[in-house]
Design a protein around this motif. Structure first.
Motif, PDB file in Angstrom:
ATOM      1  N   PRO A 202      38.693  38.754  43.619  1.00 62.26           N
ATOM      2  CA  PRO A 202      37.580  39.344  42.857  1.00 62.26           C
ATOM      3  C   PRO A 202      37.750  40.836  42.571  1.00 62.26           C
ATOM      4  CG  PRO A 202      36.768  37.985  44.667  1.00 62.26           C
ATOM      5  CD  PRO A 202      38.233  38.177  44.888  1.00 62.26           C
ATOM      6  N   GLU A 203      38.588  41.526  43.367  1.00 58.81           N
ATOM      7  CA  GLU A 203      38.768  42.964  43.196  1.00 58.81           C
ATOM      8  C   GLU A 203      40.043  43.325  42.443  1.00 58.81           C
ATOM      9  OE1 GLU A 203      36.703  45.532  44.129  1.00 58.81           O
ATOM     10  OE2 GLU A 203      35.279  43.914  44.487  1.00 58.81           O
ATOM     11  N   ALA A 204      40.859  42.337  42.096  1.00 56.38           N
ATOM     12  CA  ALA A 204      42.166  42.612  41.506  1.00 56.38           C
ATOM     13  C   ALA A 204      42.051  43.238  40.122  1.00 56.38           C
ATOM     14  CB  ALA A 204      42.976  41.319  41.423  1.00 56.38           C
ATOM     15  N   GLU A 205      42.919  44.209  39.865  1.00 49.95           N
ATOM     16  CA  GLU A 205      42.989  44.831  38.546  1.00 49.95           C
ATOM     17  C   GLU A 205      43.814  43.986  37.584  1.00 49.95           C
ATOM     18  OE1 GLU A 205      41.377  47.710  37.624  1.00 49.95           O
ATOM     19  OE2 GLU A 205      40.415  47.356  39.552  1.00 49.95           O
ATOM     20  N   VAL A 206      44.749  43.220  38.142  1.00 47.06           N
ATOM     21  CA  VAL A 206      45.594  42.329  37.344  1.00 47.06           C
ATOM     22  C   VAL A 206      45.595  40.964  38.015  1.00 47.06           C
ATOM     23  CG1 VAL A 206      47.882  41.929  36.365  1.00 47.06           C
ATOM     24  CG2 VAL A 206      47.058  44.273  36.649  1.00 47.06           C
ATOM     25  N   VAL A 207      45.419  39.913  37.226  1.00 48.30           N
ATOM     26  CA  VAL A 207      45.424  38.542  37.749  1.00 48.30           C
ATOM     27  C   VAL A 207      46.404  37.714  36.926  1.00 48.30           C
ATOM     28  CG1 VAL A 207      44.084  36.426  38.112  1.00 48.30           C
ATOM     29  CG2 VAL A 207      43.036  38.658  38.561  1.00 48.30           C
ATOM     30  N   VAL A 208      47.281  37.004  37.615  1.00 44.75           N
ATOM     31  CA  VAL A 208      48.192  36.061  36.966  1.00 44.75           C
ATOM     32  C   VAL A 208      47.756  34.662  37.378  1.00 44.75           C
ATOM     33  CG1 VAL A 208      50.567  35.281  36.689  1.00 44.75           C
ATOM     34  CG2 VAL A 208      50.087  37.718  37.032  1.00 44.75           C
ATOM     35  N   SER A 209      47.460  33.825  36.382  1.00 45.95           N
ATOM     36  CA  SER A 209      46.860  32.519  36.652  1.00 45.95           C
ATOM     37  C   SER A 209      47.678  31.413  36.003  1.00 45.95           C
ATOM     38  CB  SER A 209      45.418  32.502  36.103  1.00 45.95           C
ATOM     39  OG  SER A 209      44.727  31.351  36.498  1.00 45.95           O
ATOM     40  N   GLY A 210      47.734  30.271  36.687  1.00 45.42           N
ATOM     41  CA  GLY A 210      48.506  29.151  36.166  1.00 45.42           C
ATOM     42  C   GLY A 210      47.682  27.888  36.023  1.00 45.42           C
ATOM     43  N   GLY A 211      48.135  27.025  35.127  1.00 48.97           N
ATOM     44  CA  GLY A 211      47.452  25.760  34.897  1.00 48.97           C
ATOM     45  C   GLY A 211      48.401  24.584  34.973  1.00 48.97           C
TER      46      GLY A 211
END
Length: 324
Positions: A202-211
């Motif tokens: 919730p605090e991350a400045e950058v998020v890498v997400s996968g599907g």
């Protein structure tokens, strides 16, 4: 009378979302012709509290009771209510985190106050009229809400307010709410930290997400390697967590965690409306998908039409080169 800002700590420092809340609170204080005071709870370095002066905070009330290192809503409410009473605060400001929302709602009942969550802008104050703008319908629209109670409680949406850097130092004073064991009766038996490589989602400045486009958990190293190169947190879509490819605390979306990073990179995610509801507050969205008709491209700031297994390794190489 002062504006009271509740700030949350993480590893002894103040969370960025709370620095935004402090900046918001100090600007509201200027509108009202008063000062801004912060209240901090649990394990936070005192020099970090003093640096809140940079956000316009003049004083910090600090309860260092070790029992408060773990979030317990009733205990937090008692401490903040004590601070509000001590400062005669009529405006209370929180960050719109899970903790802020939980404590804010309980305080609204306890103090008979008006509560507005997901607030995105400074209030319009005209005499006795106090109006705030808040995001509604999962961020797809905005509503102007008038807070009419004597005590006004505001939860500020992450990344909606710039962190101020005015200089100066805040004084730090001890605060005690005379907490008893009864205040901790609802303490959780176990704490699960939603953290990847030291970065809280919730605090991350950058998020890498996968599907599901990654085809299986054995390919998740692509997400993890890119996240490591960018200093980012990792996340996933709901189908991925449902299939146990990834733990459920990484699921972002309407029924998972809502994130508001500066950069959200979606790899192999189609972009169902439930997922978009949890990420559409991101400042910049980058979508990588080999299907040019994927709905996510309509919400993206930047899109790459291509196979993730070809594109992501090149991004990892480029990200690593930036550190050299």
């Amino acid at each position: 009378m002062s504006v009271l800002v509740f700030v949350e700590g993480l590893n002894g420092e103040i969370k960025k979302s709370s620095l935004e809340a402090a900046s918001y609170g100090s600007q509201v204080a200027k509108q009202l012709g008063t000062s801004a005071t912060a209240v901090a709870i649990g394990e936070v370095h005192e020099d970090a509290l003093a640096r809140l002066g940079e956000q316009g905070i003049s004083k910090v009330l600090y309860d260092a009771d070790e029992r408060l290192n773990q979030f317990v809503a009733d205990a937090y409410v008692k401490v903040i209510a004590k601070a509000a009473q001590q400062e005669s605060a009529k405006v209370l400001v929180f960050s719109n985190t899970n903790i802020g929302a939980a404590v804010g709602s309980k305080l609204a009942v306890r103090l008979n106050g008006s509560l507005a969550t997901n607030v995105t802008a400074l209030p319009t104050i005209n005499g006795s009229n106090f109006v705030v703008t808040r995001g509604v319908f999962s961020g797809k629209a905005f509503a102007d809400v008038e807070l009419t109670a004597d005590v006004k409680i505001i939860a500020v949406k992450k990344n909606s307010i710039e962190v101020a850097h005015e200089g100066g130092s805040a004084s730090v004073e001890k605060l005690s709410a005379d907490l008893t064991e009864a205040d901790f009766a609802a303490a959780p038996k176990e704490t699960v930290m939603q953290e990847t490589d030291g970065v809280l989602l919730p605090e991350a400045e950058v998020v890498v997400s996968g599907g599901r486009g990654l085809k299986g958990p054995e390919n998740w190293h692509l997400v993890e390697d890119l996240a490591k190169a960018l200093g980012a947190a990792t996340a996933c879509s709901k189908p991925v967590s449902d299939m146990d490819w990834r733990p459920h605390h990484e699921h972002v979306g309407q029924t998972g965690i809502t994130v508001s990073p500066n950069l959200y990179i979606a790899i192999g995610i189609s972009g169902a409306i439930q997922h978009l509801a949890g990420v559409n507050s991101s400042k910049v969205i980058v979508v990588i998908n080999k299907d040019p008709e994927a709905p996510f491209f309509k919400a993206a700031d930047y899109g790459i039409v291509g196979d993730a297994f070809d594109v992501v390794p090149k991004l990892i190489e480029a990200a690593k080169a930036l550190d050299k």
